[in-house]
Motif scaffolding. Structure first.
Motif, PDB file in Angstrom:
ATOM      1  N   TYR A 199       0.836  -1.201   0.000  1.00 12.42           N
ATOM      2  CA  TYR A 199       0.000   0.000   0.000  1.00 12.42           C
ATOM      3  C   TYR A 199       0.871   1.251   0.000  1.00 12.42           C
ATOM      4  O   TYR A 199       0.665   2.155  -0.793  1.00 12.42           O
ATOM      5  N   SER A 200       1.841   1.299   0.890  1.00 14.75           N
ATOM      6  CA  SER A 200       2.745   2.453   0.917  1.00 14.75           C
ATOM      7  C   SER A 200       4.058   2.076   1.577  1.00 14.75           C
ATOM      8  O   SER A 200       4.128   1.163   2.391  1.00 14.75           O
TER       9      SER A 200
ATOM     10  N   LYS B   6       1.709   8.428  -0.981  1.00 17.32           N
ATOM     11  CA  LYS B   6       0.515   7.635  -0.693  1.00 17.32           C
ATOM     12  C   LYS B   6      -0.423   7.749  -1.885  1.00 17.32           C
ATOM     13  O   LYS B   6      -0.434   8.739  -2.600  1.00 17.32           O
ATOM     14  N   CYS B   7      -1.244   6.729  -2.069  1.00 16.83           N
ATOM     15  CA  CYS B   7      -2.193   6.778  -3.182  1.00 16.83           C
ATOM     16  C   CYS B   7      -3.398   7.635  -2.787  1.00 16.83           C
ATOM     17  O   CYS B   7      -3.625   7.919  -1.613  1.00 16.83           O
ATOM     18  N   ASN B   8      -4.178   8.034  -3.779  1.00 19.22           N
ATOM     19  CA  ASN B   8      -5.350   8.874  -3.530  1.00 19.22           C
ATOM     20  C   ASN B   8      -6.528   8.094  -2.959  1.00 19.22           C
ATOM     21  O   ASN B   8      -7.384   8.655  -2.309  1.00 19.22           O
ATOM     22  N   ASN B   9      -6.592   6.807  -3.232  1.00 18.05           N
ATOM     23  CA  ASN B   9      -7.692   5.984  -2.755  1.00 18.05           C
ATOM     24  C   ASN B   9      -7.423   5.605  -1.297  1.00 18.05           C
ATOM     25  O   ASN B   9      -6.393   5.001  -0.991  1.00 18.05           O
TER      26      ASN B   9
ATOM     27  N   ASN C 111      -4.603   1.037  -3.191  1.00 22.38           N
ATOM     28  CA  ASN C 111      -4.108   1.576  -4.442  1.00 22.38           C
ATOM     29  C   ASN C 111      -4.499   0.602  -5.550  1.00 22.38           C
ATOM     30  O   ASN C 111      -4.122  -0.558  -5.524  1.00 22.38           O
TER      31      ASN C 111
ATOM     32  N   GLN D   1     -12.244  -3.149  -8.782  1.00 23.79           N
ATOM     33  CA  GLN D   1     -11.503  -2.503  -9.869  1.00 23.79           C
ATOM     34  C   GLN D   1     -12.419  -2.214 -11.059  1.00 23.79           C
ATOM     35  O   GLN D   1     -12.294  -1.169 -11.696  1.00 23.79           O
TER      36      GLN D   1
END
Length: 137
Positions: A76-77, A83-86, A90, A130
């Protein structure tokens, strides 16, 4: 060896990893499991999944999400990384972020380091999300 090398080696032998156990993508239902004092240079995906499943069975805070089929780990990170926006997962980069079940390789060789966050979820649920990434409140 220099100090940076010693610090990096000690963080591999005494790492903290957060596992985001995702029960539902649409409802953003997940719990964080913080695992401390992990030896990432010797632990494999199989070892990590065993620890997670044992925690699901024994930790009261995880009881609401324990009775679900989890089968996939995805980065995830990384510490000090973007970091991703979701907020739940991610959704891109599956080819290099999903951790394949290579039970012989240590986690640090798969890109997992101290303070890494990993998502754990059911792959079929993820694939449906997705295709239609909507949330239900």
């Amino acid at each position: 060896r220099n100090n940076a090398t010693r610090v990096m080696e000690s963080s591999l032998k005494d790492a903290t990893v957060t596992v985001r156990i995702i029960r539902s993508f649409e409802h953003r239902n997940h719990r964080n499991l913080v695992l401390k004092h992990l030896d990432l240079s010797n632990m494999t995906i199989s070892d990590l999944k065993t620890i997670i499943h044992d925690s699901l069975r024994t930790q009261p805070a995880l009881k609401p999400i324990a009775n679900h089929s989890y089968d996939t780990l995805k980065l995830y990170s990384q510490p000090h990384g973007a970091k991703c926006n979701n907020p739940i997962i991610n959704v891109g980069g599956d080819d290099h972020l999903i951790l394949k079940s290579d039970d012989l390789r240590p986690l640090n060789e798969l890109g997992i380091g101290h303070e890494t966050e990993i998502s754990y979820f059911n792959y079929d649920d993820y694939h449906r999300y997705q295709l239609n990434p909507t949330t239900i409140w």
